[in-house]
Scaffold this motif. Structure first.
Motif, short mmCIF file in Angstrom:
data_model
loop_
_atom_site.label_atom_id
_atom_site.label_comp_id
_atom_site.label_asym_id
_atom_site.label_seq_id
_atom_site.Cartn_x
_atom_site.Cartn_y
_atom_site.Cartn_z
N ALA A 1 28.26 -58.48 -12.80
CA ALA A 1 29.34 -58.02 -12.51
C ALA A 1 30.31 -57.30 -13.44
O ALA A 1 30.84 -56.24 -13.59
N SER A 2 30.30 -58.15 -14.57
CA SER A 2 31.07 -57.65 -15.74
C SER A 2 30.38 -56.36 -16.63
O SER A 2 31.19 -55.50 -16.97
N GLY B 1 27.53 -60.30 -8.92
CA GLY B 1 27.85 -61.43 -9.44
C GLY B 1 27.49 -61.59 -10.54
O GLY B 1 28.20 -61.72 -11.69
N ASP C 1 35.25 -60.95 -8.18
CA ASP C 1 34.94 -59.94 -8.77
C ASP C 1 35.22 -58.73 -8.09
O ASP C 1 35.80 -57.62 -8.80
N SER D 1 28.94 -58.79 -3.52
CA SER D 1 29.98 -59.01 -4.79
C SER D 1 30.62 -60.18 -4.28
O SER D 1 31.15 -60.39 -3.22
#
Length: 245
Positions: free
Chosen positions: A165-166, A162, A189, A185
């Protein structure tokens, strides 16, 4: 549909106060219809070699329905690490290595972690790296190792959990050898991962209590059977080079 759970544990963890017995593991396999589980010791295992032996024994008992992932503290003596990794791959038929950045307090770029990547390369085995909460767990720190070891498949456990995540997704898109494991997760996402890199997403649960949650997230996303098959089975079969199923 076949299911490969890429992230499960056996034994005691003195760091997080957890314990999964053989009985619980076998019950979980049957309850959730797991075809194959990739099982590792917890980072807080009091005797990691003993747990590696237990994983091997249950692998034999289940006709390799359980496959082993080594999880050794990289801060230990290199001689012990080298001997144990050689043993698990050559005698116990393990299929992967774990680098637990939080549980063992080590960054992927730390020189002490190099031996894990070197043995992953030697045995052509994937290496799973904890990402998300905890010290040294920002997935961006994996990038130098992905470049140093381009032939080693690197699995980002929890895919950033989380908070990162990007970054985890960016890495999976940039590097051919980086994959995302789904446990813990956030569901939105996970939806982005599936849309952007469907061939890079690997199903995992981490803990038996978390298994129904992970299945529920996939159910909630209303995925096509083709995509579900990739996540639950086909991607992991490729990454872990599983030929028995």
């Amino acid at each position: 549909m076949k299911i490969i759970d890429t992230h499960m544990h056996l034994g005691e963890c003195r760091i997080f106060g957890l314990n999964i017995t053989e009985e619980l593991l076998l019950e979980y396999l049957d309850k959730y219809g797991i075809t194959v589980a990739i099982v590792q010791p917890f980072p807080g295992a009091p005797n990691v070699a003993e747990v590696h032996n237990r994983i091997y024994e249950i692998s034999i008992k289940t006709n390799r329905r359980v496959l082993g992932m080594a999880n050794i503290n990289p801060h230990l003596e290199k001689e012990f690490i080298a001997k144990e990794l050689t043993r698990v791959f050559e005698s116990l038929n393990f299929v992967a290595i774990k680098l637990h950045t939080a549980g063992h307090a080590i960054a992927p770029t730390n020189p002490s972690a190099s031996i894990l990547f070197e043995y992953a390369a030697k045995y052509r085995a994937p290496i799973m790296i904890h990402t998300g909460p905890g010290p040294f767990s920002d997935p961006i720190a994996v990038a130098p190792r992905a470049e140093e070891f381009p032939d080693v498949k690197i699995i980002l456990a929890h895919a950033g959990f989380g908070i990162y995540a990007s970054a985890a997704l960016w890495l999976a898109k940039k590097y051919d050898n980086i994959y995302l494991e789904t446990s813990w997760s956030h569901v939105y996402d996970l939806a982005v991962f599936v849309k952007e890199v469907p061939n890079k997403v690997l199903f995992g649960t981490d803990l038996i209590e978390n298994a129904p949650v992970e299945f529920a997230k996939l159910e909630g996303l209303r995925l096509s059977n083709e995509i579900r098959e990739l996540i639950l089975y086909k991607n992991a079969k490729h990454v872990f080079n599983i030929s028995s199923i």
